[in-house]
Design a protein around this motif. Structure first.
Motif, mmCIF file in Angstrom:
data_model
loop_
_atom_site.group_PDB
_atom_site.id
_atom_site.type_symbol
_atom_site.label_atom_id
_atom_site.label_comp_id
_atom_site.label_asym_id
_atom_site.label_seq_id
_atom_site.Cartn_x
_atom_site.Cartn_y
_atom_site.Cartn_z
ATOM 1 N N SER A 3 2.976 -4.861 3.502
ATOM 2 C CA SER A 3 2.316 -5.992 2.868
ATOM 3 C C SER A 3 1.562 -6.812 3.916
ATOM 4 C CB SER A 3 3.354 -6.875 2.171
ATOM 5 O OG SER A 3 2.749 -8.031 1.625
ATOM 6 N N ILE A 4 0.251 -6.991 3.698
ATOM 7 C CA ILE A 4 -0.580 -7.809 4.579
ATOM 8 C C ILE A 4 -1.355 -8.780 3.696
ATOM 9 C CG2 ILE A 4 -2.422 -7.833 6.302
ATOM 10 C CD1 ILE A 4 -1.646 -5.067 7.155
ATOM 11 N N SER A 5 -0.991 -10.049 3.751
ATOM 12 C CA SER A 5 -1.511 -11.030 2.804
ATOM 13 C C SER A 5 -2.983 -11.342 3.003
ATOM 14 C CB SER A 5 -0.698 -12.331 2.899
ATOM 15 O OG SER A 5 -0.815 -12.898 4.195
ATOM 16 N N TRP A 6 -3.494 -11.202 4.231
ATOM 17 C CA TRP A 6 -4.870 -11.600 4.504
ATOM 18 C C TRP A 6 -5.879 -10.462 4.306
ATOM 19 C CZ3 TRP A 6 -6.717 -8.992 8.859
ATOM 20 C CH2 TRP A 6 -5.743 -8.436 9.698
ATOM 21 N N GLU A 43 -8.959 -3.104 1.538
ATOM 22 C CA GLU A 43 -9.086 -3.246 2.994
ATOM 23 C C GLU A 43 -7.847 -2.727 3.703
ATOM 24 O OE1 GLU A 43 -11.847 -7.304 2.742
ATOM 25 O OE2 GLU A 43 -9.684 -7.419 3.121
ATOM 26 N N HIS A 44 -6.690 -2.995 3.132
ATOM 27 C CA HIS A 44 -5.443 -2.527 3.734
ATOM 28 C C HIS A 44 -5.378 -1.004 3.711
ATOM 29 C CE1 HIS A 44 -0.753 -3.007 3.884
ATOM 30 N NE2 HIS A 44 -1.257 -2.349 4.926
ATOM 31 N N THR A 45 -5.763 -0.436 2.582
ATOM 32 C CA THR A 45 -5.784 1.021 2.475
ATOM 33 C C THR A 45 -6.737 1.633 3.501
ATOM 34 O OG1 THR A 45 -5.290 0.920 0.105
ATOM 35 C CG2 THR A 45 -6.279 2.961 0.936
ATOM 36 N N VAL A 98 0.852 -1.181 0.000
ATOM 37 C CA VAL A 98 0.000 0.000 0.000
ATOM 38 C C VAL A 98 0.890 1.233 0.000
ATOM 39 C CG1 VAL A 98 -1.776 1.268 1.225
ATOM 40 C CG2 VAL A 98 -1.801 -1.224 1.240
ATOM 41 N N ASP A 99 0.661 2.132 -0.935
ATOM 42 C CA ASP A 99 1.441 3.362 -0.985
ATOM 43 C C ASP A 99 1.146 4.229 0.223
ATOM 44 O OD1 ASP A 99 2.519 2.597 -3.392
ATOM 45 O OD2 ASP A 99 0.936 3.599 -4.562
ATOM 46 N N ASP A 100 2.135 5.036 0.631
ATOM 47 C CA ASP A 100 1.982 5.868 1.816
ATOM 48 C C ASP A 100 0.851 6.871 1.683
ATOM 49 O OD1 ASP A 100 4.088 4.603 3.019
ATOM 50 O OD2 ASP A 100 5.584 6.073 2.377
ATOM 51 N N LEU A 102 -1.840 -13.581 14.994
ATOM 52 C CA LEU A 102 -2.064 -12.161 15.268
ATOM 53 C C LEU A 102 -1.543 -11.303 14.117
ATOM 54 C CD1 LEU A 102 -1.094 -11.903 19.059
ATOM 55 C CD2 LEU A 102 -3.380 -12.067 18.052
ATOM 56 N N PRO A 103 -2.204 -10.178 13.838
ATOM 57 C CA PRO A 103 -1.717 -9.266 12.798
ATOM 58 C C PRO A 103 -0.558 -8.432 13.309
ATOM 59 C CG PRO A 103 -3.675 -8.367 13.823
ATOM 60 C CD PRO A 103 -3.472 -9.727 14.436
ATOM 61 N N ASP A 104 0.087 -7.735 12.402
ATOM 62 C CA ASP A 104 1.096 -6.765 12.822
ATOM 63 C C ASP A 104 0.441 -5.389 12.880
ATOM 64 O OD1 ASP A 104 3.375 -8.363 13.371
ATOM 65 O OD2 ASP A 104 3.563 -8.766 11.237
#
Length: 490
Positions: free
Chosen positions: A251-254, A259-261, A32-34, A243-245
């Motif tokens: 990068s978050i694979s799940w 959703e990450h954005t 995800v871009d900043d 647990l997530p970070d």
């Protein structure tokens, strides 16, 4: 299973404790871009994406409940072991058992602030919290090998040192993923894990102590530490993968890219009304110490903890009714299950009404009636009823901790230290509380109940005297108002 989101985009709390030990990957890794979290998005698209995000997040975060239960079981299993020979086999006399319990809190409170300062700087909380479960699991396993008083002291000291990072770290961790409007309700599920653990911990202990006595020539209490320590170690290992970070992770694979954005954007929006400050750990420490709210909340929870010092001696109090060790441990469970149910209702009702003061005071009034009842009678039925009433004091602790987590504010480094400082001060009450329930005062424990009653009175005074006049914490997305807790100095 986690509940579905409401129409306004806010999801219900994490309700499930079932999850997989493998990452939930439904697509390839992405980055995800900043600047992505600054972009506008369609309201309908956001609502659907937010529901999906919170559903996946709640599923993973719910594993914290299992971890908290195991964490608390390791902390309190010495009380169950006491009923099956732990004290006698080690030759403990006088106040030595109380010292074995209290030394845990000495190291526990010393590690709180340094741990959260370090935790606020890590980018891999999954590894940090996983290790924070593995280490005490190993120590608990080793406690089953102790043979002397001094070995038991050392084991309990190491247990407090290694357990300190988890609970307060988990509270801080939730605030890195959930908005303030979502945090309080989810906090109750984590904190109530401690209440549930007291209930099921005694049931598990009763089962293990019954079936393992004499296996390989070892007393039952040895196996209690071996098995419960082993379970905690395995759970800590699993936590590293479940647990997530952090939302800021590239990068978050799940999570899908959308959703990450949104996960990052939500936290940016939630902190948009706070001053942007660096997240240096030393600056966070200074800001936390200078915030008066930190000291008010710490004092209030200190009084609450002192008044509920009976928690770590609960099997001992239940044993005063005269039943066998097995029946005694089984009877410990129902009062705590009722307390857990009460904490869920109190938290939900407190959030709906945006009222905190009376949601703390009323349960403590109920707890006081239980303490007074135990002081005046040794009747088994009355004593057992008093245990149900007394545990309501612990139910109100949920309101105090969720209130603290919602009000100490950003930046994250400050909030991490503030929560740790609050817990450090409040948990120091357990050091004194360990000497409230000395054997010489049993089986009536009238003096012990009198001390706890005084603690309840002080807690009600601190939360009620000015709280009814000035109101309570009201949280919105743009403004946070803090009520004034008056701490009684009488």
């Amino acid at each position: 299973m986690p509940s579905t989101a409401s129409s306004n985009g806010e999801d219900s709390p994490l309700l499930t404790s079932r999850t997989s030990s493998h990452p939930i990957a439904d697509h390839e890794d992405h980055e995800v871009d900043d600047e992505d979290y600054l972009k506008d998005d369609d309201d309908k698209d956001r609502e659907a994406t937010e529901r999906s995000l919170l559903r996946k997040l709640d599923l993973r975060m719910s594993f914290l409940i299992i971890l908290d239960i195991l964490n608390y079981v390791d902390r309190t299993n010495a009380a169950a072991a006491r009923l099956r020979g732990f004290e006698g086999d080690l030759g403990l006399e006088g106040k030595q058992f109380s010292s074995v319990l209290s030394v845990y809190y000495t190291s526990y409170i010393l590690m709180q602030i340094p741990s959260n300062m370090l935790f606020s700087q890590t980018s891999r909380p999954s590894l940090y919290l996983g290790c924070a479960l593995m280490a005490p699991g190993i120590v608990t396993f080793g406690t089953g090998l102790v043979t002397t008083y001094h070995q038991a002291l050392l084991a309990r000291f190491l247990l407090g040192f290694t357990e300190a990072p988890f609970y307060i770290g988990a509270i801080f961790f939730l605030g890195r993923w959930y908005k303030r409007s979502e945090l309080s309700t989810r906090m109750v599920y984590l904190i109530s894990g401690g209440l549930i653990s007291v209930a099921f911990g005694t049931l598990i202990a009763s089962f293990l102590l019954d079936i393992m006595d004499g296996v390989l020539g070892l007393p039952a209490w040895n196996w209690l530490f071996f098995i419960e320590g082993g379970l905690t170690t395995v759970a800590g290992t699993a936590a590293m993968f479940i647990l997530p970070d952090l939302p800021e992770t590239k990068s978050i694979s799940w999570l899908s890219p959308a959703e990450h954005t949104l996960a990052r954007k939500r936290m940016f929006e939630d902190r948009s009304d706070t001053v942007s400050l660096p997240t240096d750990a030393r600056l966070g420490f200074t800001l936390a110490v200078l915030d008066w709210k930190t000291w008010y909340l710490a004092t209030a929870i200190f009084l609450e903890t002192l008044s509920t010092s009976f928690v770590i001696f609960f099997p001992t109090l239940t044993a005063t009714m005269g039943f066998s060790p097995t029946i005694t441990l089984i009877l410990c469970a129902p009062p705590w299950l009722v307390a857990a149910a009460s904490s869920f209702w109190l938290s939900n009702h407190s959030d709906r009404t945006q009222e905190r003061c009376m949601h703390v005071v009323i349960p403590f009034m109920v707890a006081m009636s239980g303490l007074l009842l135990s002081m005046v009678t040794m009747n088994s039925a009355a004593r057992y009823l008093s245990l149900f009433l007394m545990t309501q004091g612990s139910a109100s602790e949920v309101i105090l901790y969720t209130w603290a987590s919602s009000t100490v504010g950003d930046p994250p480094a400050k909030r991490a230290v503030a929560l740790a400082l609050i817990t450090t001060i409040s948990q120091s009450a357990n050091i004194a509380g360990s000497y409230v329930w000395v054997t010489e005062w049993g089986p009536t424990y009238t003096k012990s109940f009198a001390i706890c009653t005084r603690g309840v009175e002080k807690t009600e005074s601190s939360n009620g005297s000015r709280g009814r006049k000035t109101g309570v914490a009201a949280i919105s997305e743009k403004k946070l108002e803090i009520s004034h807790l008056t701490i009684s100095t009488e």
